[in-house]
Design a protein around this motif. Structure first.
Motif, PDB file in Angstrom:
ATOM      1  N   HIS A 192      -3.045  -3.094   1.411  1.00 52.54           N
ATOM      2  CA  HIS A 192      -2.312  -2.715  -0.024  1.00 52.54           C
ATOM      3  C   HIS A 192      -2.021  -1.123  -0.030  1.00 52.54           C
ATOM      4  O   HIS A 192      -2.064  -0.932  -1.430  1.00 52.54           O
ATOM      5  N   THR A 193      -2.644  -0.263   1.100  1.00 53.09           N
ATOM      6  CA  THR A 193      -2.448   1.007   0.728  1.00 53.09           C
ATOM      7  C   THR A 193      -0.909   1.622   0.673  1.00 53.09           C
ATOM      8  O   THR A 193      -0.415   0.887   1.453  1.00 53.09           O
ATOM      9  N   GLU A 194      -0.566   2.443  -0.228  1.00 54.23           N
ATOM     10  CA  GLU A 194       0.817   2.984  -0.024  1.00 54.23           C
ATOM     11  C   GLU A 194       0.824   3.950   1.003  1.00 54.23           C
ATOM     12  O   GLU A 194       0.040   4.615   1.653  1.00 54.23           O
ATOM     13  N   LEU A 195       2.004   3.510   1.730  1.00 51.68           N
ATOM     14  CA  LEU A 195       2.086   4.041   2.992  1.00 51.68           C
ATOM     15  C   LEU A 195       3.321   5.334   3.045  1.00 51.68           C
ATOM     16  O   LEU A 195       3.090   5.997   4.090  1.00 51.68           O
ATOM     17  N   ALA A 196       3.970   5.639   1.884  1.00 48.03           N
ATOM     18  CA  ALA A 196       4.786   6.650   1.916  1.00 48.03           C
ATOM     19  C   ALA A 196       4.357   7.954   2.594  1.00 48.03           C
ATOM     20  O   ALA A 196       5.021   8.771   3.346  1.00 48.03           O
ATOM     21  N   ASP A 197       3.102   8.460   2.369  1.00 47.62           N
ATOM     22  CA  ASP A 197       2.804   9.752   2.726  1.00 47.62           C
ATOM     23  C   ASP A 197       1.815   9.704   4.027  1.00 47.62           C
ATOM     24  O   ASP A 197       1.441  10.612   4.636  1.00 47.62           O
ATOM     25  N   ILE A 198       1.371   8.417   4.361  1.00 50.69           N
ATOM     26  CA  ILE A 198       0.401   8.597   5.364  1.00 50.69           C
ATOM     27  C   ILE A 198       0.707   8.124   6.949  1.00 50.69           C
ATOM     28  O   ILE A 198       0.229   7.884   7.779  1.00 50.69           O
ATOM     29  N   GLY A 199       2.278   7.512   6.753  1.00 54.34           N
ATOM     30  CA  GLY A 199       2.739   6.821   8.066  1.00 54.34           C
ATOM     31  C   GLY A 199       2.438   5.372   7.956  1.00 54.34           C
ATOM     32  O   GLY A 199       1.278   4.945   7.391  1.00 54.34           O
ATOM     33  N   PHE A 200       3.158   4.707   8.905  1.00 57.74           N
ATOM     34  CA  PHE A 200       2.845   3.165   9.175  1.00 57.74           C
ATOM     35  C   PHE A 200       3.320   2.848  10.560  1.00 57.74           C
ATOM     36  O   PHE A 200       3.850   3.444  11.379  1.00 57.74           O
TER      37      PHE A 200
END
Lengths: 285, 331
Positions: free
Chosen positions: B111-119
């Motif tokens: 559940h970490t936000e992925l918008a800025d760290i890539g996925f």
């Protein structure tokens, strides 16, 4: 001090406590705190060493009460309702000024331990249905009263384990006592007993966790000698012998009554307001 | 009628007997007020082309030359978040052919936000890189039913690793946890399982169906749990244990004799044996003030009157005359 009582009653009411212990608080009048009698969940009430002279008839409202202790108060009378307490198992009325027991006192349905030590009870003080207690009573303490006879129909008290009649004025031991086979403790010291019935031999009041006392009585010499020796078993074995049978028959046939003089006028419980306690006379034929 | 009043659309005054349309504080000729059809373009310029309501606070959105109120513009053209289903206003994350709020686009595992760290996309779901590495490395288990990672205890059912909460007890229908048990292809909660299989009567060694009794660390048919001495079933009455055997109250009393003088029941726990009687330690109390006389470590202090125990304080309140007599007798 009805304030202490009121406080304890309120506390018990709020916290729904089932016990009230008010020892030596100078309480004289329970009727001043009528709220006490609506505590239907109260199981233990201990009011020893107070100055209570009268128990209000409302006591019967405490229908969960199992233990009522009025040791060392100034009670002269009991309300007749007291015997309707349905769950009462132990009733302690020792060191009071009772001269009689109320009507119907025998109808307690569950009373197991009754302590009436050091009162002014005489043989006529027993209520007519006292015998009914035989169906539940395990221990009866009536030391230091003025009884001349055993409680009536003692053979009906089949569950009795403890019978203390120390320091009364009992002259005769009923042979029916031999039927109280559960008896473990029998204290008859300080009476006017000269001989015990042959049926006494059936009792098992010697051995482990058992106790028997018959000292300080004007016993026949043959019995006195055995009692003095201190071995209860030898005493009871002697009761079963043919020799004692003859002694006892001869005693019943013709005996010179003997009494030991005692002065009980110094008893604290003599200070009654309502009743006059007659000076105890030892009859001589 | 105000003679200076003019039509909102054509700005011409109204005739004497002409019908006037009044809407939203504005007036039109009957012919000028057209609400639908191809005439929509001639709507007053400060209304939404979709709902025809005037814009609130002059706020509108223009799209391909038409003006929309905020609600209709969102409904028609704004992207919808795949995570929460709400419109996305402001920053839109476009990933895996879908739109997302930045804080709705999260790793399905941690559940970490992925918008800025890539996925990393795996099985159609977004994961952060560390979680993906764990999955590929096999250190994280996956539920074969919902494909989500399993945190905590897993269940192996029909050779598949699954979340226990996907299953309910076949007997009581309660949601299961990992402590459930399988029996003949069905899953059961422990309670139901125990009731069905594991209860074996301690007396007859046969399984128990229906009512059972737990006692002496065993289970029993109610009719087989009996007093070791008289062999009568207890039938719900209290039993007393001694050396691993159960006795009814009567036999316990008769055989072992340690019955409390106050409660008239076999002593439970510690007992006090003095004055030719035995008491439960909690029932060994002063006969006058009801205070406890014995400490659990032993050492009862009491005075004796007619073989009843009294505390020292209460005994001192007994009349001197009586105490003197008692002393003389005991001598």
């Amino acid at each position: 001090m009805s304030r202490t009582l009121r406080k304890a009653v309120e506390n018990a009411k709020q916290k729904k406590e089932s016990e009230i212990n008010l020892v030596e608080e100078g309480i004289a009048h329970l009727e001043e705190v009528p709220e006490l009698f609506i505590l239907h969940n109260l199981t233990k009430l201990c009011l020893s060493h107070n100055k209570i002279t009268e128990l209000p008839p409302e006591i019967v409202e405490l229908r969960s009460l199992e233990y009522l202790n009025l040791f060392n108060n100034h009670l002269e009378d009991l309300p007749s309702t007291i015997s309707a307490l349905p769950r009462l198992r132990e009733l302690n009325l020792a060191l009071n000024r009772l001269c009689e027991l109320p009507r119907g006192f025998g109808s307690f349905p569950a009373l197991e331990i009754l302590d009436l030590t050091y009162n002014n009870l005489v043989s006529s003080s027993f209520s007519a249905n006292f015998t009914y207690l035989g169906g539940c009573l395990r221990a009866l303490y009536m030391g230091d009263n003025d009884l001349k006879h055993f409680p009536p129909h003692i053979d009906k008290f089949t569950l009795l384990e403890v019978l203390v009649l120390r320091d009364n004025a009992i002259v005769e031991v009923p042979k029916e006592l031999g039927k109280c086979i559960k008896l473990k403790t029998l204290h008859l010291q300080g009476n006017q007993i000269m001989a015990v019935p042959v049926e006494f031999g059936r009792l098992k009041v010697f051995g482990e966790q058992r106790s028997f006392r018959l000292g300080d009585n004007p016993l026949l010499p043959s019995l006195a000698e055995k009692v003095k020796a201190g071995n209860v078993k030898i005493f009871f074995d002697f009761l079963k012998t043919e020799e004692y049978n003859l002694i006892y028959l001869r005693f019943l046939d013709r005996h010179e009554p003997e009494t030991i003089k005692r002065d009980k006028s110094g008893k604290k419980c003599r200070k009654t307001q309502k009743h006059k306690v007659p000076a105890l006379k030892y009859e001589t034929k | 009628m105000d003679p200076g009043m003019v039509c909102t659309l054509c700005q011409d005054p109204f005739g004497r007997d002409e019908n006037i349309i009044n809407s939203g504080g504005q007036v039109w000729h009957e012919g000028c007020f057209v609400t639908e059809g191809p005439n929509e373009l001639i709507l007053p310029s400060n209304s939404c082309v979709q709902c025809f309501q005037p814009f609130k606070d002059e706020e509108f959105y223009e799209h391909e030359g038409r003006k929309y109120c905020a609600h209709d513009f969102h409904a028609l053209f704004a992207p919808c978040c795949s995570g929460c289903g709400e419109f996305v206003v402001g920053r839109v994350i476009r990933a895996m052919s879908q739109c997302w709020h930045p804080n709705c686009f999260k790793c399905v595992s941690c559940h970490t936000e992925l918008a800025d760290i890539g996925f990393v996309k795996s099985q159609g779901r977004p994961f952060c890189k560390p979680c993906n590495a764990e999955i590929k490395g096999g250190s994280k288990k996956f539920c074969q039913k919902c494909s989500l990672p399993i945190h905590g205890e897993h269940l192996v059912y029909k050779f598949q690793i699954v979340h226990p909460h996907h299953f309910n007890c076949s007997e009581c229908n309660k949601q299961l946890d990992h402590r459930c048990k399988e029996r003949e292809g069905e899953l059961y909660c422990l309670r139901c399982y125990d009731n069905m299989v594991s209860a074996i009567c301690g007396a007859c060694r046969r399984p128990i169906e229906g009512r059972l009794i737990h006692a002496l660390n065993k289970t029993w048919h109610p009719e087989h749990f009996v007093c070791s001495h008289c062999e009568k079933p207890f039938e719900g009455r209290r039993h007393y244990e001694k050396k691993g055997l159960a006795y009814c109250e009567r036999d316990y009393k008769a055989l072992f004799g340690e019955v409390c003088f106050y409660c008239n029941k076999p002593c439970r726990g510690e007992e006090v044996t003095v004055l030719n009687k035995t008491w439960c330690i909690d029932h060994f109390r002063c006969s006058a003030c009801n205070s406890l006389l014995a400490s659990p470590r032993g050492g009862a202090r009491y005075a004796d009157m007619d073989e009843r125990p009294y505390c020292k304080k209460c005994f001192e309140k007994v009349p001197v005359e009586l105490r003197r007599r008692l002393k003389k007798q005991s001598d």
